[in-house]
Design a protein around this motif. Sequence first.
Motif, PDB file in Angstrom:
ATOM      1  N   UNK A 158       0.831  -1.213   0.000  1.00 35.43           N
ATOM      2  CA  UNK A 158       0.000   0.000   0.000  1.00 35.43           C
ATOM      3  C   UNK A 158       0.865   1.262   0.000  1.00 35.43           C
ATOM      4  N   UNK A 159       0.483   2.199  -0.849  1.00 37.25           N
ATOM      5  CA  UNK A 159       1.225   3.454  -1.037  1.00 37.25           C
ATOM      6  C   UNK A 159       0.431   4.588  -0.397  1.00 37.25           C
ATOM      7  N   UNK A 160       1.028   5.253   0.589  1.00 36.98           N
ATOM      8  CA  UNK A 160       0.334   6.323   1.314  1.00 36.98           C
ATOM      9  C   UNK A 160       1.044   7.653   1.065  1.00 36.98           C
ATOM     10  N   UNK A 161       0.533   8.465   0.124  1.00 37.40           N
ATOM     11  CA  UNK A 161       1.177   9.747  -0.184  1.00 37.40           C
ATOM     12  C   UNK A 161       0.733  10.848   0.775  1.00 37.40           C
ATOM     13  N   UNK A 162       1.642  11.776   1.051  1.00 35.75           N
ATOM     14  CA  UNK A 162       1.317  12.976   1.827  1.00 35.75           C
ATOM     15  C   UNK A 162       1.357  14.151   0.858  1.00 35.75           C
ATOM     16  N   UNK A 166       1.403   7.495  11.336  1.00 31.71           N
ATOM     17  CA  UNK A 166       1.022   8.821  11.804  1.00 31.71           C
ATOM     18  C   UNK A 166       1.891   9.316  12.962  1.00 31.71           C
ATOM     19  N   UNK A 167       2.549   8.408  13.670  1.00 31.71           N
ATOM     20  CA  UNK A 167       3.549   8.844  14.644  1.00 31.71           C
ATOM     21  C   UNK A 167       4.705   9.534  13.917  1.00 31.71           C
ATOM     22  N   UNK A 168       5.059   8.999  12.743  1.00 27.90           N
ATOM     23  CA  UNK A 168       6.113   9.636  11.933  1.00 27.90           C
ATOM     24  C   UNK A 168       5.678  11.019  11.491  1.00 27.90           C
ATOM     25  N   UNK A 169       4.395  11.150  11.116  1.00 33.02           N
ATOM     26  CA  UNK A 169       3.869  12.453  10.703  1.00 33.02           C
ATOM     27  C   UNK A 169       3.966  13.446  11.856  1.00 33.02           C
ATOM     28  N   UNK A 170       3.629  12.995  13.047  1.00 34.53           N
ATOM     29  CA  UNK A 170       3.664  13.881  14.217  1.00 34.53           C
ATOM     30  C   UNK A 170       5.069  14.390  14.493  1.00 34.53           C
ATOM     31  N   UNK A 228      -3.444  -2.459   8.567  1.00 33.42           N
ATOM     32  CA  UNK A 228      -4.100  -2.615   9.860  1.00 33.42           C
ATOM     33  C   UNK A 228      -3.861  -1.393  10.745  1.00 33.42           C
ATOM     34  N   UNK A 229      -4.511  -1.357  11.892  1.00 34.04           N
ATOM     35  CA  UNK A 229      -4.463  -0.193  12.772  1.00 34.04           C
ATOM     36  C   UNK A 229      -3.048   0.089  13.238  1.00 34.04           C
ATOM     37  N   UNK A 230      -2.317  -0.949  13.615  1.00 32.29           N
ATOM     38  CA  UNK A 230      -0.962  -0.756  14.140  1.00 32.29           C
ATOM     39  C   UNK A 230      -0.046  -0.084  13.108  1.00 32.29           C
ATOM     40  N   UNK A 231      -0.211  -0.463  11.851  1.00 31.82           N
ATOM     41  CA  UNK A 231       0.612   0.114  10.793  1.00 31.82           C
ATOM     42  C   UNK A 231       0.330   1.604  10.629  1.00 31.82           C
ATOM     43  N   UNK A 232      -0.952   1.977  10.673  1.00 31.59           N
ATOM     44  CA  UNK A 232      -1.292   3.395  10.524  1.00 31.59           C
ATOM     45  C   UNK A 232      -0.878   4.205  11.742  1.00 31.59           C
ATOM     46  N   UNK A 233      -0.916   3.583  12.924  1.00 35.24           N
ATOM     47  CA  UNK A 233      -0.417   4.271  14.124  1.00 35.24           C
ATOM     48  C   UNK A 233       1.060   4.585  13.937  1.00 35.24           C
ATOM     49  N   UNK A 234       1.814   3.599  13.447  1.00 38.27           N
ATOM     50  CA  UNK A 234       3.239   3.816  13.184  1.00 38.27           C
ATOM     51  C   UNK A 234       3.448   4.945  12.182  1.00 38.27           C
TER      52      UNK A 234
END
Length: 213
Positions: free
Chosen positions: A2-6, A35-39, A27-33
């Motif tokens: 999956x490719x998630x562009x900003x 968005x922590x990078x985004x923060x 999954x949820x854990x992957x997106x938490x990881x």
Amino acid sequence: MPFAPFVGVNHHGQSVLFGCGLLSNENIETYIWLFKAVAQVFPESRHRLCLWHIMKKLPEKLGIFKNYDEIKKRMKSIVYESLTHGDFDTNWLQMVEEHGLLENAWLSSLFTDRLRWVPVYVKETFWTGMSTTQRSESMNAFFDDYVNSKTTLKQFVEQYDNALKSKVEKEEKADFHSINSIIPLLMEFYFEKQFQEAYTHDCYKLMYEEVFY
């Protein structure tokens, strides 16, 4: 993967790419990881939910009710026409009570998260015109010209760089036109002259459509 562009918007209204994430799964854990990078990279970022996707779910979530058409009309009016936080809260609570929707989990979650999607709540933040995920979706379509399901990781890095160069060239071309040409004044107002001097061509056209149409 999956490719998630900003994705962001530049001074010409063009979509620009800040970065991306390649995910092992969704999954949820992957997106938490992620968005922590985004923060960490964008500590002042403000998160917003896609208004279009929320409103699109009305038939799926509320279509079973016999007075669905009335609920839909009322909800759209509250979402798009509320002028203050108080207006939205009062009208929303009246709506769910009158239609027996106080126990509806989906509507309750939307009300709890209203600071992240309701226009009257998010208007205090400058979003450069972004209210939906359309920019990200168009960026995904843009990358279809560079990568596909058979692209290796090494090829992806190379093609990602080529895609960035294409975006940079498009911005530089727009910069050149804005600096070296002038859009004629249409109404000869003084404020129009100020906008003409300060804005890029694309932003000037956007301003003109907003003011005169």
